[in-house]
Design a protein around this motif. Structure first.
Motif, PDB file in Angstrom:
ATOM      1  N   VAL A 485     -36.159 -33.827  29.914  1.00 28.64           N
ATOM      2  CA  VAL A 485     -36.784 -34.834  30.768  1.00 28.64           C
ATOM      3  C   VAL A 485     -37.133 -34.141  32.076  1.00 28.64           C
ATOM      4  O   VAL A 485     -36.247 -33.679  32.780  1.00 28.64           O
ATOM      5  CB  VAL A 485     -35.836 -36.028  31.012  1.00 28.64           C
ATOM      6  CG1 VAL A 485     -36.472 -37.012  31.980  1.00 28.64           C
ATOM      7  CG2 VAL A 485     -35.505 -36.707  29.700  1.00 28.64           C
ATOM      8  N   GLY A 486     -38.403 -34.037  32.380  1.00 33.93           N
ATOM      9  CA  GLY A 486     -38.827 -33.339  33.576  1.00 33.93           C
ATOM     10  C   GLY A 486     -38.949 -34.273  34.763  1.00 33.93           C
ATOM     11  O   GLY A 486     -38.419 -35.373  34.781  1.00 33.93           O
ATOM     12  N   VAL A 487     -39.657 -33.814  35.761  1.00 36.18           N
ATOM     13  CA  VAL A 487     -39.958 -34.621  36.940  1.00 36.18           C
ATOM     14  C   VAL A 487     -41.340 -35.235  36.731  1.00 36.18           C
ATOM     15  O   VAL A 487     -42.299 -34.538  36.418  1.00 36.18           O
ATOM     16  CB  VAL A 487     -39.951 -33.761  38.220  1.00 36.18           C
ATOM     17  CG1 VAL A 487     -40.273 -34.618  39.439  1.00 36.18           C
ATOM     18  CG2 VAL A 487     -38.601 -33.086  38.384  1.00 36.18           C
ATOM     19  N   LEU A 488     -41.416 -36.542  36.881  1.00 35.57           N
ATOM     20  CA  LEU A 488     -42.667 -37.262  36.630  1.00 35.57           C
ATOM     21  C   LEU A 488     -43.454 -37.363  37.928  1.00 35.57           C
ATOM     22  O   LEU A 488     -43.080 -38.102  38.829  1.00 35.57           O
ATOM     23  CB  LEU A 488     -42.347 -38.651  36.071  1.00 35.57           C
ATOM     24  CG  LEU A 488     -43.466 -39.373  35.330  1.00 35.57           C
ATOM     25  CD1 LEU A 488     -43.929 -38.571  34.136  1.00 35.57           C
ATOM     26  CD2 LEU A 488     -42.991 -40.743  34.887  1.00 35.57           C
ATOM     27  N   HIS A 489     -44.528 -36.596  38.025  1.00 31.29           N
ATOM     28  CA  HIS A 489     -45.358 -36.587  39.228  1.00 31.29           C
ATOM     29  C   HIS A 489     -46.423 -37.675  39.111  1.00 31.29           C
ATOM     30  O   HIS A 489     -47.194 -37.703  38.153  1.00 31.29           O
ATOM     31  CB  HIS A 489     -46.042 -35.230  39.401  1.00 31.29           C
ATOM     32  CG  HIS A 489     -45.094 -34.131  39.762  1.00 31.29           C
ATOM     33  ND1 HIS A 489     -45.177 -33.442  40.951  1.00 31.29           N
ATOM     34  CD2 HIS A 489     -44.043 -33.607  39.102  1.00 31.29           C
ATOM     35  CE1 HIS A 489     -44.214 -32.539  40.999  1.00 31.29           C
ATOM     36  NE2 HIS A 489     -43.517 -32.615  39.879  1.00 31.29           N
ATOM     37  N   LEU A 490     -46.442 -38.535  40.087  1.00 27.61           N
ATOM     38  CA  LEU A 490     -47.434 -39.611  40.143  1.00 27.61           C
ATOM     39  C   LEU A 490     -48.598 -39.165  41.025  1.00 27.61           C
ATOM     40  O   LEU A 490     -48.418 -38.841  42.196  1.00 27.61           O
ATOM     41  CB  LEU A 490     -46.801 -40.878  40.713  1.00 27.61           C
ATOM     42  CG  LEU A 490     -47.750 -41.996  41.140  1.00 27.61           C
ATOM     43  CD1 LEU A 490     -48.557 -42.485  39.950  1.00 27.61           C
ATOM     44  CD2 LEU A 490     -46.983 -43.133  41.769  1.00 27.61           C
ATOM     45  N   ILE A 491     -49.798 -39.125  40.442  1.00 29.10           N
ATOM     46  CA  ILE A 491     -50.994 -38.683  41.168  1.00 29.10           C
ATOM     47  C   ILE A 491     -52.078 -39.736  40.956  1.00 29.10           C
ATOM     48  O   ILE A 491     -52.863 -39.667  40.004  1.00 29.10           O
ATOM     49  CB  ILE A 491     -51.452 -37.300  40.676  1.00 29.10           C
ATOM     50  CG1 ILE A 491     -50.281 -36.317  40.712  1.00 29.10           C
ATOM     51  CG2 ILE A 491     -52.592 -36.776  41.546  1.00 29.10           C
ATOM     52  CD1 ILE A 491     -50.525 -35.028  39.999  1.00 29.10           C
ATOM     53  N   PRO A 492     -52.126 -40.751  41.813  1.00 23.79           N
ATOM     54  CA  PRO A 492     -53.065 -41.855  41.598  1.00 23.79           C
ATOM     55  C   PRO A 492     -54.524 -41.430  41.566  1.00 23.79           C
ATOM     56  O   PRO A 492     -55.359 -42.145  41.012  1.00 23.79           O
ATOM     57  CB  PRO A 492     -52.775 -42.785  42.788  1.00 23.79           C
ATOM     58  CG  PRO A 492     -51.395 -42.452  43.216  1.00 23.79           C
ATOM     59  CD  PRO A 492     -51.244 -40.986  42.971  1.00 23.79           C
TER      60      PRO A 492
END
Length: 868
Positions: A485-492
């Motif tokens: 499970v990685g880091v979920l980067h949110l890029i709108p």
């Protein structure tokens, strides 16, 4: 690249500062992060690495927690601040809340054992998660934190006393469903099947998500029919669940932990405990009703006919029999409910699953058996975090629940291959500590031994490195099955490319790395290229001792990624060649190698620009048809310059850039391996000019200067608007959108067509070296430069920058150039407008696999839009 001190202090290089001053459109696209001082942040239970960027100045906006009987699952969101350069003059910065629009951020996933809740509180305190600056987390009682699970009631006073926060309890069932819905929308490679050790990722159609059955297996089992967002009902359940397995397992085997029982089960033979159909029918199948001899007729039934005591049976056999008894019964009940309510999908989650291969296999076998192969059990990579996610999403109107997969990028920092089981370390606060952490891993054959850290592990849970991690032995006997499970980067600002003919079926990768031979070939290629890449990276930083240390650490980290993926190809999601290449670039950036080929690119740009005037003069003497063929030949010939190709690197050792280019031009013999030039020429000569062309460019040097710029010039000559689309961040020797304006400006000094179009398109808006800008007429077609949103040699049209998506809406021609963008990915992609795919094949295996061809074959593939 910045000097050593500026890199460590998080200051951008001077050259980058100058480039940022140009008034060229920018986006908050995928790779725009300040990676200086990056630190790995491990989890406390499974493989849940997250990365800390101390110089990003992010704010912790929210965190939520799910306190179960066995595990604590914590999720927190670190927000990317909106850069001042992205706001217009006088515009006020946006609220720090997640409410409405925001510039992005990251979701981090962390686990703790409930029995060690003080370590969880230490973690929250050390990262100051409870001091979040979001006004919607505050109430008359002070700061409130969303929480779910039975422990939210049990430990409420402890949170109040230690942290001064109030736990705002959310309904557990509401949270589970909200979390499951979010994961299916937000993460592309989230759902998967698992049968006989084989994982297959399943793409969920967003328009056909509902209804489905969610089987949550904790201490007991709840079966929830989900009809829509916020619409669900618990339709069934059983008291025989994970708690039953753990309790009976502890009594029968003496194991203290859940994982110990699971480990035992993998070494077991349940036929020593269970009564099988063959035991009843003399070793034969009961074929009349479809039962094989190995089918379990009665769990633990064999014990009845024997006089042995408990100590006479192997603990491993008992554990496996118990696991299958519980799994098969849950699977049967789930399938019967799916039939009852006519549900097509069954998702299993909860503490009992935990990414354990045997558990998932037994559950899948049960569903397949009872449904006669018509139904499949499905699992979620983040299934352990459903409740915590739901609690997180319950914060008032933060807007996250409505985001979709194209706005999320999951990344796996350097700790991903190491983090899992009992491997945890102290918080790494700067790059030097990260390198030291990597250096402490001692490579011995196929085994990586991790030393005990010296620091106090106050922020990561268990602490200590207790066992070696390698292919032969692992932290858990089943660790290879667990998915990271990685880091979920949110890029709108990322958007799907609007010109895909069928976005639902689009698959960027051309090469299937599900094939073992194919996968091993590319793993070996990347391993062989690693020393050369490290050499270039270190040289790009002046060859300092610090650069050498970072180079060694990068090599070690990337080898660990490859080792992890060899062990479990699905560890980071669906594996394709594009994913591998992007992982390498991310790993380079993680160790502050922002542009390993910068000096090489500058040198090749200068050499190519020196001969560009002669090429323009040569082209201008030709008629239109001859000039078009010469230009396409030039694009193909110049595409030979690719430092990501081993064959190309060998060529560099025996000639200069101009000599190689001329050799390549002289070998342009038609027909090419794929040759649709005649069809494209007929369209060019007989049809009206295109309105707007998107040119996805590849390498620096001759590739862009002597190949794609003359093509762009020819399109502009016909009155076509041209958008040069380049990488957002460097990848190998690919040209970036930050570098392109300088290249265009230099080329424009030799060509009025380029000059006027570049000024019209704003590329040269701030240029002071061109004195005749006032002579430009408003009728000149525009030449624009835009970033793709990618930092990889390949291209995934499911996620592109918002600027590109906007400009694409009126485009009627796409040109994909280079192996990465038109062969490794997108060779089979179809678009609603015309597409031209141009590349020279610089890999013998790829040439044979795709075209039954040879190295240096040329590809010119022209396709009419499917809706044209």
């Amino acid at each position: 690249m910045a000097t050593q001190s500026s890199a460590m202090d998080g200051e951008p290089p001077a050259s980058q500062q100058q480039q940022q001053q140009q008034s060229i459109p920018r986006s908050l696209s995928r790779p725009q992060l300040d990676l200086s001082g990056a630190a790995i942040q491990g989890s406390t239970e499974d493989r849940n690495p997250s990365i800390l960027l101390p110089n990003q100045n992010d704010d912790i906006s929210h965190f939520a927690i799910d306190i179960g009987g066995s595990l604590i699952k914590l999720i927190y969101f670190s927000r990317h601040p909106e850069p001042s350069s992205s706001r217009r003059s006088g515009e006020q910065p946006k609220s720090p809340s997640l409410r409405g629009h925001f510039s992005g951020g990251r979701l981090h996933f962390v686990k703790f054992e409930t029995g060690k809740i003080n370590e969880c509180l230490d973690f929250i305190e050390s990262k100051r998660l409870h001091c979040c600056n979001d006004p919607f987390s505050r109430s008359e009682e002070g700061i409130t934190i969303k929480a779910t699970g039975g422990g939210a009631f049990k430990y409420a006073d402890m949170f109040k006393e230690r942290l001064g926060v109030t736990l705002d309890k959310e309904d557990e069932m509401d949270c589970l469903v909200a979390g499951a819905n979010f994961l299916q929308r937000a993460i592309r490679d989230e759902a998967f099947t698992h049968l006989e050790g084989n994982k297959q990722f399943v793409q969920i159609d967003q328009s056909d998500m509902f209804p489905y059955l969610l089987v949550n297996i904790g201490s007991g089992v709840s079966m929830i029919k989900v009809d829509a967002d916020g619409q669900f009902q618990r339709v069934s359940g059983t008291n025989v669940g994970g708690g039953t397995f753990w309790g009976l397992g502890r009594l029968l085997t003496g194991c203290k932990t859940f994982d110990q029982i699971l480990e035992l089960s993998q070494q077991g033979d349940n036929s020593a405990i269970d009564m099988l159909v063959g035991d009843i029918y003399g070793g034969l199948d009961y074929s009349k009703i479809g039962l094989s001899a190995s089918t379990i007729a009665s769990s633990f039934g064999r014990v009845i006919s024997e006089t042995k005591s408990l100590s006479d049976y192997r603990k491993e056999d008992i554990a496996l029999s118990l696991l299958r008894m519980i799994s098969y019964n849950i699977g049967q009940i789930a399938y019967l409910n799916a039939i009852r309510y006519k549900l097509k999908r069954i998702f299993f989650g909860g503490f009992f699953i935990r990414g354990h291969a045997y558990t998932m296999d037994t559950m899948s076998f049960a569903i397949s058996f009872w449904s006669k192969g018509e139904a499949q059990a499905m699992f979620l990579r983040h299934e352990g975090f459903l409740g915590a996610l739901g609690a997180f999403l319950s914060y008032d109107k933060h807007g996250l629940a409505n985001l979709t997969a194209h706005q999320f990028v999951e990344r796996f920092p350097m700790g991903a291959p190491y983090s899992g089981g009992n491997i945890h370390g102290p918080l790494i606060r700067d790059l030097n500590e990260k390198i030291t952490w990597m250096e402490k891993f001692v490579q011995k054959g196929g085994e990586i031994t991790a030393p005990v850290p010296t620091g106090y592990p106050s922020t990561t849970g268990l602490g200590g490195f207790e066992r070696p991690l390698g292919r032969a032995r692992s932290l858990r006997s089943d660790s290879s099955a667990a998915l990271n499970v990685g880091v979920l980067h949110l890029i709108p600002s990322l958007e799907p490319f609007p010109l895909l003919a069928d976005p639902k079926t689009y698959e960027p990768n051309t090469i299937d790395l599900g094939d073992l031979d194919e996968r091993e070939y590319w793993f070996n290629i990347l391993s062989e290229q690693l020393p050369n890449l490290v050499e270039k990276a270190v040289a790009s930083e002046g060859g300092t001792d610090n650069a050498k240390r970072r180079g060694d650490a990068f090599a070690q980290a990337f080898r660990a990624h490859l080792a992890r993926l060899r062990e479990e190809p699905a560890a980071y999601g669906k594996l394709g060649l594009a994913n591998l290449l992007e992982l390498r670039e991310e790993c380079l950036r993680e160790f502050h190698f922002t542009d390993a080929y910068r000096a090489i690119k500058q040198r090749e740009n200068e050499a190519s620009l020196a001969v560009l005037p002669d090429l323009f003069s040569e082209l201008d003497t030709m008629d239109t048809e001859t000039r078009l063929l010469t230009i396409i030949e030039g694009v193909l010939a110049a595409n030979i310059f690719d430092w990501g190709s081993r064959a190309c690197v060998e060529l560099y050792q025996s000639g200069t850039i101009i000599e190689i280019y001329r050799m390549s031009r002289n070998k342009m013999q038609r027909p090419w391996r794929v040759d649709d030039f005649d069809a494209f020429r007929n369209r060019w000569m007989s049809g009206k000019p295109h309105y707007r062309a998107l040119l996805f460019v590849d390498n620096s040097g001759a590739d862009i200067v002597l190949g794609m710029l003359p093509f762009a010039r020819e399109l502009l000559r016909r009155g076509t608007e041209v958008v040069l689309v380049a990488n957002t961040l460097p990848a190998i020797n690919d040209v970036t959108y930050m570098e392109l304006p300088t290249v265009v400006a230099a080329a424009a000094t030799h060509c009025s067509i380029l000059r006027e179009a570049a000024i019209a398109g704003g590329v040269l808006l701030n240029s002071t070296s061109l004195d005749d800008r006032s002579a430009t007429t408003s009728t000149a077609p525009r030449l624009m430069v835009v970033q793709s949103g990618s930092g990889s040699p390949c291209l995934d049209f499911r996620q592109v920058s918002s600027e590109l998506a906007i400009l694409a809406e009126e485009a009627d021609l796409i040109v994909l150039e280079g192996m990465g963008r038109s062969l490794h990915t997108n060779y089979d992609a179809r678009f609603t407008c015309e597409a031209l795919k141009l590349a020279m094949v610089k890999n013998q295996r790829l040439a044979e696999k795709l075209f039954n061809g040879a190295i240096y074959d040329c590809i010119c593939r022209y396709e009419v839009g499917l809706k044209a």
